[in-house]
Design an enzyme around this catalytic site. Structure first.
Site, PDB file in Angstrom:
ATOM      1  N   THR A   1       0.838  -1.184   0.000  1.00 51.89           N
ATOM      2  CA  THR A   1       0.000   0.000   0.000  1.00 51.89           C
ATOM      3  C   THR A   1       0.876   1.239   0.000  1.00 51.89           C
ATOM      4  OG1 THR A   1      -1.660   1.271   1.186  1.00 51.89           O
ATOM      5  CG2 THR A   1      -0.206  -0.109   2.535  1.00 51.89           C
TER       6      THR A   1
ATOM      7  N   GLU B   1      -4.437  -2.482   5.195  1.00 57.06           N
ATOM      8  CA  GLU B   1      -3.934  -2.937   6.499  1.00 57.06           C
ATOM      9  C   GLU B   1      -4.990  -3.705   7.288  1.00 57.06           C
ATOM     10  OE1 GLU B   1      -3.459  -0.037   5.107  1.00 57.06           O
ATOM     11  OE2 GLU B   1      -1.531   0.864   5.619  1.00 57.06           O
TER      12      GLU B   1
ATOM     13  N   LYS C   1      -6.740   9.813  -3.455  1.00 58.83           N
ATOM     14  CA  LYS C   1      -7.242   8.560  -4.012  1.00 58.83           C
ATOM     15  C   LYS C   1      -8.050   8.848  -5.264  1.00 58.83           C
ATOM     16  CE  LYS C   1      -8.112   4.110  -2.155  1.00 58.83           C
ATOM     17  NZ  LYS C   1      -8.839   3.248  -1.220  1.00 58.83           N
TER      18      LYS C   1
ATOM     19  N   TRP D   1      -4.116   4.951  -5.145  1.00 62.20           N
ATOM     20  CA  TRP D   1      -3.425   6.000  -4.406  1.00 62.20           C
ATOM     21  C   TRP D   1      -2.461   6.801  -5.270  1.00 62.20           C
ATOM     22  CZ3 TRP D   1      -5.534   7.397  -0.214  1.00 62.20           C
ATOM     23  CH2 TRP D   1      -6.067   6.491   0.689  1.00 62.20           C
TER      24      TRP D   1
HETATM   25  P1  AMP Z   1      -6.706   1.043   0.675  1.00 66.42           P
HETATM   26  O1  AMP Z   1      -5.669   0.689   1.656  1.00 66.42           O
HETATM   27  O2  AMP Z   1      -6.178   1.337  -0.683  1.00 66.42           O
HETATM   28  O3  AMP Z   1      -7.813   0.041   0.685  1.00 66.42           O
HETATM   29  O4  AMP Z   1      -7.345   2.428   1.135  1.00 66.42           O
HETATM   30  C1  AMP Z   1      -7.896   2.614   2.414  1.00 66.42           C
HETATM   31  C2  AMP Z   1      -8.381   4.024   2.567  1.00 66.42           C
HETATM   32  O5  AMP Z   1      -9.362   4.317   1.555  1.00 66.42           O
HETATM   33  C3  AMP Z   1      -9.078   4.325   3.862  1.00 66.42           C
HETATM   34  O6  AMP Z   1      -8.168   4.582   4.904  1.00 66.42           O
HETATM   35  C4  AMP Z   1      -9.909   5.543   3.487  1.00 66.42           C
HETATM   36  O7  AMP Z   1      -9.131   6.722   3.491  1.00 66.42           O
HETATM   37  C5  AMP Z   1     -10.318   5.225   2.061  1.00 66.42           C
HETATM   38  N1  AMP Z   1     -11.637   4.562   2.051  1.00 66.42           N
HETATM   39  C6  AMP Z   1     -11.906   3.243   1.956  1.00 66.42           C
HETATM   40  N2  AMP Z   1     -13.230   3.016   1.964  1.00 66.42           N
HETATM   41  C7  AMP Z   1     -13.829   4.216   2.074  1.00 66.42           C
HETATM   42  C8  AMP Z   1     -15.187   4.648   2.159  1.00 66.42           C
HETATM   43  N3  AMP Z   1     -16.203   3.815   2.099  1.00 66.42           N
HETATM   44  N4  AMP Z   1     -15.403   5.983   2.301  1.00 66.42           N
HETATM   45  C9  AMP Z   1     -14.382   6.863   2.339  1.00 66.42           C
HETATM   46  N5  AMP Z   1     -13.090   6.519   2.259  1.00 66.42           N
HETATM   47  C10 AMP Z   1     -12.812   5.206   2.135  1.00 66.42           C
END
Ligand code: AMP
Length: 542
Positions: free
Chosen positions: A186, A331, A440, A445
C-alpha cells in the site's frame, strides 16, 4: 481449564477443497484478456491449483517464498490464489497500474521468485525484467502457442505448459495457521510503499466475518462479479469467501467499462457485485445513455472511497439495486465496517435510513474501533465529535513487511487508520476527513509526497504542495500548488511536462496553481488542511 474441542489450523486451501467437494460443478466464468468468455468450475479450479502446487514443488520453491502476480480478475489468477497460498507460499499481488519503476521496486522488495502475468503485460515485463534480478521465472498466463518467440525475457514460461506438466494429485498440507499467505503493498502512508503480510488465519477469519448476514451475506444461491481487482487487498476477501459459500463467480478480466460490466451482469445473471465508486459511475453512465435496466442485479458493495449520495439514490430508484457502503483498508484485509441497517431502523422513513446508509457503516464483529483526540484520548461515540480513527482485530496489521515504519500500534494495540471520523451510539461510523497526505483517484493512491518531490527538483520551484480536489468520475484528482523561486518564471505546462516518465500518467496532477506562500505550521510542516480550504471553490480544468 482448556476447552476440549479439536484444533484444526485455519487453512486457505480448505475453502477450495470444500467448494470442489460440495459445489464442484458451480461455474466460474471469466472474460479473458484473450477476448473470449471462458467457463470452468470449482472442481477444476481445485485440480489446477493442485497442479500449481506440484509445479512449485518441482521448481523447489521454498515455503514462504513469494510468488508475484500481475493479473486482472480471472480464473487463472483465482487458481494462483489457492495453488500458491494453499501450498505454503506467499501470493504477492502486484498492481499493474503502477509506474514500471514502482512495480520493479515492489517486486524486488517482496523478493518475488516467480512472477505470473497476463500476457497483455508482456511489454511491461520486458521493461522491468532486467531490473528484477531475483525473479527466477516469468510465467505468462496463457497457452504455450500464445507466447511470442523472441521476447528477450530470460526464463519465460507459458502457465499452461508449466502446470500442464504437473500432476493434479496433491494433498493440501496443513501447517501453522499463522504462516503468511499473501502480500499486498500500500502507498497509503508516507515514504515507500509498505507490504501488508496476511496469514492463513487472518484471511479465513476475515472471509468468515465478511460472509455473515449483516455483512456481505453471500450464499451458494448468489452469482457474484467482483469488479474490485484481485490486486487490491485480495479483492476485498471475495476469492476466499466465494469458495467458502460455493456461489457462481463471474470474473470481468481487464474490461471494466460500463458496457462490458453490463453485458456480463445480464448474460450471467449476476446479483451481487463489489467495486469502487468510479466503476459504478461508468456503469450508470452507460445504462443511462442507452436507456437500459438491470434484470438480476440486486446488491452491490461500494467502498475504497466514499459512495456519492447521488450514486446510491440512482442505483435504488432507477435500477432497484441496494448499495452497501463499506470501509476498510489494505492494512485491515480490508473490511472494517459495512453499512447494513439494524432491525430497529427497518421501519424508519427513507431519509433516516438513507442518512445511515451513506455513513461508512458499522463495525464488523472482530474489529474494535476508537476515535481519539491529538493526545490519544478516546472521544465519545455520539455521532458528532470527530477524531483520529483507530482499529484493532485479528485481521488488522501488527507491523509492516520487513518491519518498515517501525512500531505502528498504540499502547492498546490499535492501528491508526489516517482517517478522521465520528461514530454514533449504534456504531455507524462516518469519515469526515483524512489526516494522511494521500490522494485517491479511481480507487488508486497517488502519493502527494512523490508528486511534490518531483516538482521540488524543478529549478524554478521553491515549494510545492499536492492536494486532492473532488472529481465526479475519479472521486479525487491531484493539483499542485507551487511557490516559484525569486526571479524565475515557469508555466504550469512546463511543470507538468517535468513529470513525463517519472510517475504513471494518471498520477500526474491535473493542474498547477501558483501562490505567493503555502501555509506552514509551527514545525514548518505544510498545512494541507488549510491549503485545501484555500482551494475549496477551485474548479478543475475540463
Ligand atoms: P486502501 O488501503 O487502498 O484500501 O485504502 C484505504 C483508505 O481508503 C481508507 O483509509 C480511506 O481513506 C479510504 N476509504 C476506503 N473506503 C472508504 C469509504 N467507504 N469511504 C471513504 N473513504 C474510504
Amino acid at each position: 481449564m482448556l476447552g476440549l474441542m479439536q484444533y484444526h489450523p485455519l487453512m486457505i486451501s480448505s475453502a477450495i477443497e470444500f467448494a470442489a467437494n460440495y459445489h464442484g460443478d458451480t461455474e466460474i466464468v471469466s472474460r479473458r484478456v484473450e477476448g473470449d468468455i471462458h467457463r470452468t468450475s470449482y472442481a477444476e479450479v481445485n485440480r489446477r491449483a493442485k497442479r500449481i502446487a506440484n509445479a512449485l514443488d518441482a521448481m523447489q520453491v521454498a515455503r514462504s517464498a513469494r510468488v508475484g502476480t500481475l493479473a486482472w480478475n480471472g480464473y487463472r489468477h483465482f487458481e494462483l490464489y489457492y495453488g500458491v497460498s494453499g501450498s505454503g507460499r506467499v501470493l504477492h499481488t502486484v498492481n499493474p497500474r503502477l509506474h514500471p519503476e514502482q512495480m520493479a521496486w515492489i517486486i524486488n522488495h517482496a523478493e518475488d521468485e516467480l512472477l505470473c502475468f497476463d500476457i497483455t503485460f508482456l511489454p511491461l515485463i520486458k521493461a522491468i525484467a532486467g531490473h528484477c534480478p531475483g525473479v527466477k521465472h516469468w510465467i505468462a498466463l496463457c497457452d504455450a502457442d500464445k507466447l511470442p518467440a523472441d521476447t528477450g525475457v530470460a526464463n519465460l514460461l507459458s502457465y499452461e505448459a508449466w502446470i500442464g506438466a504437473a500432476s493434479d494429485q496433491y494433498a493440501w498440507p496443513v501447517f501453522d495457521e499463522n504462516l503468511a499467505s499473501s502480500l499486498c503493498y500500500t502507498s497509503g502512508t508516507t515514504g515507500n510503499p509498505k507490504g501488508v503480510l496476511y496469514s492463513h488465519r487472518s484471511t479465513m477469519l476475515h472471509a468468515m466475518a465478511a460472509g455473515s448476514p449483516d455483512v456481505m451475506g453471500l450464499s451458494s444461491r448468489d452469482c457474484v462479479l467482483p469488479v474490485v481487482p484481485m490486486f487490491h487487498v485480495n479483492a476485498w476477501g471475495l476469492p476466499y469467501l466465494m469458495a467458502m459459500v460455493g456461489c457462481k463467480v463471474v470474473f470481468p478480466g481487464a474490461q471494466l467499462d460500463g458496457k462490458s460490466i453490463y453485458e456480463l451482469f445480464e448474460s450471467e445473471q449476476v446479483n451481487f457485485s463489489a467495486g469502487v465508486p468510479t466503476v459504478w459511475q461508468m456503469l450508470i453512465g452507460y445504462l443511462e445513455a442507452n436507456n437500459l435496466s438491470l434484470s438480476t442485479m440486486k446488491r452491490t458493495v461500494i467502498g475504497g472511497s466514499a459512495c456519492p449520495p447521488a450514486m446510491m439514490d440512482t442505483f435504488r430508484e432507477k435500477y432497484g439495486v441496494t448499495v452497501f457502503h463499506a470501509w476498510g483498508m489494505t492494512e485491515m484485509s480490508p473490511l472494517g465496517t459495512y453499512g447494513t441497517l439494524k432491525g430497529k431502523h427497518e421501519l424508519a422513513d427513507w431519509p433516516t435510513q438513507r442518512a445511515l446508509l451513506l455513513k461508512q457503516g458499522r463495525p464488523v464483529c472482530g474489529v474494535d474501533m476508537k476515535i481519539v483526540d491529538p493526545e490519544g484520548n478516546a472521544l465519545p461515540h455520539d455521532g458528532k465529535v470527530s477524531g483520529d480513527l483507530m482499529v484493532r482485530g485479528s485481521w488488522i496489521v501488527k507491523e509492516y513487511f520487513k518491519g518498515e515504519g517501525g512500531q505502528i500500534l498504540d499502547h492498546e494495540g490499535y492501528f491508526s487508520t489516517g482517517d478522521v471520523a465520528n461514530i454514533d451510539a449504534d456504531g455507524f461510523m462516518q469519515i469526515t476527513d483524512r489526516s494522511k497526505d494521500v490522494i485517491k483517484s479511481g480507487g488508486e493512491w497517488i502519493s502527494s509526497i512523490d508528486v511534490e518531490n518531483i516538482a521540488m527538483a524543478h529549478p524554478a520551484v521553491a515549494m510545492a504542495a499536492c492536494i486532492g480536489i473532488r472529481h465526479a468520475k475519479w472521486d479525487e484528482r491531484p493539483i499542485l500548488v507551487v511557490v516559484k523561486k525569486p526571479n524565475t518564471d515557469v508555466s504550469a505546462r512546463e511543470i507538468l511536462q517535468f513529470y513525463d516518465g517519472k510517475i504513471a500518467k494518471w498520477q500526474v496532477p491535473d493542474d498547477v496553481q501558483f501562490v505567493d506562500a503555502i501555509p506552514l505550521g509551527a514545525t514548518g510542516k505544510m498545512q494541507k488542511a488549510k491549503l485545501r480550504e484555500m482551494f475549496v471553490n477551485y474548479a478543475l480544468p475540463q
